[in-house]
Design an enzyme around this catalytic site. Sequence first.
Site, PDB file in Angstrom:
ATOM      1  N   LYS A 169     -11.225  -4.396  -7.019  1.00  0.00           N
ATOM      2  CA  LYS A 169     -12.273  -3.375  -6.847  1.00  0.00           C
ATOM      3  C   LYS A 169     -12.188  -2.362  -7.987  1.00  0.00           C
ATOM      4  CE  LYS A 169     -12.268  -0.199  -3.416  1.00  0.00           C
ATOM      5  NZ  LYS A 169     -12.531   0.031  -1.989  1.00  0.00           N
TER       6      LYS A 169
ATOM      7  N   ASP B 124       0.852  -1.196   0.000  1.00  0.00           N
ATOM      8  CA  ASP B 124       0.000   0.000   0.000  1.00  0.00           C
ATOM      9  C   ASP B 124       0.885   1.243   0.000  1.00  0.00           C
ATOM     10  OD1 ASP B 124      -3.244   0.391   0.856  1.00  0.00           O
ATOM     11  OD2 ASP B 124      -1.969   2.176   1.016  1.00  0.00           O
TER      12      ASP B 124
ATOM     13  N   ASP C 174      -8.171  -4.244  -3.207  1.00  0.00           N
ATOM     14  CA  ASP C 174      -9.219  -3.321  -2.760  1.00  0.00           C
ATOM     15  C   ASP C 174      -8.706  -1.897  -2.992  1.00  0.00           C
ATOM     16  OD1 ASP C 174     -11.630  -2.672  -1.493  1.00  0.00           O
ATOM     17  OD2 ASP C 174     -10.773  -2.733   0.518  1.00  0.00           O
TER      18      ASP C 174
END
Length: 199
Positions: A155, A74, A115
């Site tokens: 996503k 991330d 995600d």
Amino acid sequence: MAVSRRDKADFFTKKAHSEGYPARSVYKLEEINSTHRIIKPGDTVLDVGAAPGSWTLFTHRELIKGRGKIVSCDLNPLSLDPVPPTVIEFTGDAFSKEIRAKLVDEGPYDAIISDAAPMTTGNRIVDTSRSEYLAEQVVMLAEEQLKTHGNLVIKIFQGGGEQEILKRMRTIFKKAKAFKPKASRDDSFEIFLIGLDKV
Ligand SMILES: C[S@@+](CC[C@H](N)C(=O)[O-])C[C@H]1O[C@@H](n2cnc3c(N)ncnc32)[C@H](O)[C@@H]1O
């Protein structure tokens, strides 16, 4: 009695906190996995857009069951304390040359879950096109780094070219479909694209 949008959000947020997860998004992965069997114990999993860390923690605890490996990436660090022993964490842009090379070094993967979402601006055209870019990058990574029979979850914001991406996924996977989990907020325009059984 109908459950209001706010009650539904509060329910999942409270449940997440009581179960030790930093974000309610954990229940989306729980539903996706229970309906589509994406990840199994012992798998090597790549989690893209992993912070604060609910998907990573759920994968460690409930899906790979502490066996296997999770590579979590991330822009921001995970907020898990401690970070589970199965997790290798990279902080930075997953699609930069430097971080992508590290993700490739740790592969190939049995499953890739993403995600990842852009910072929203409120401008739907800008937000959906940034989401589309992230989804395309994840599909490219999956083409290269997912094992045969591997599974993919991405996503994407609806209106962000999801039909084109699904079309491409149908050439890579035996089955590909769009899925909206119940834990997704009613007013959210996110949707998940699922690819099963890479050819
Ligand atoms: C909705 S959050 C993910 C929540 C996470 N699945 C969880 O359960 O805790 C979306 C994340 O995507 C990350 N993200 C967006 N673009 C990224 C990129 N290029 N590389 C890595 N992460 C990215 C953001 O920093 C953000 O933390």
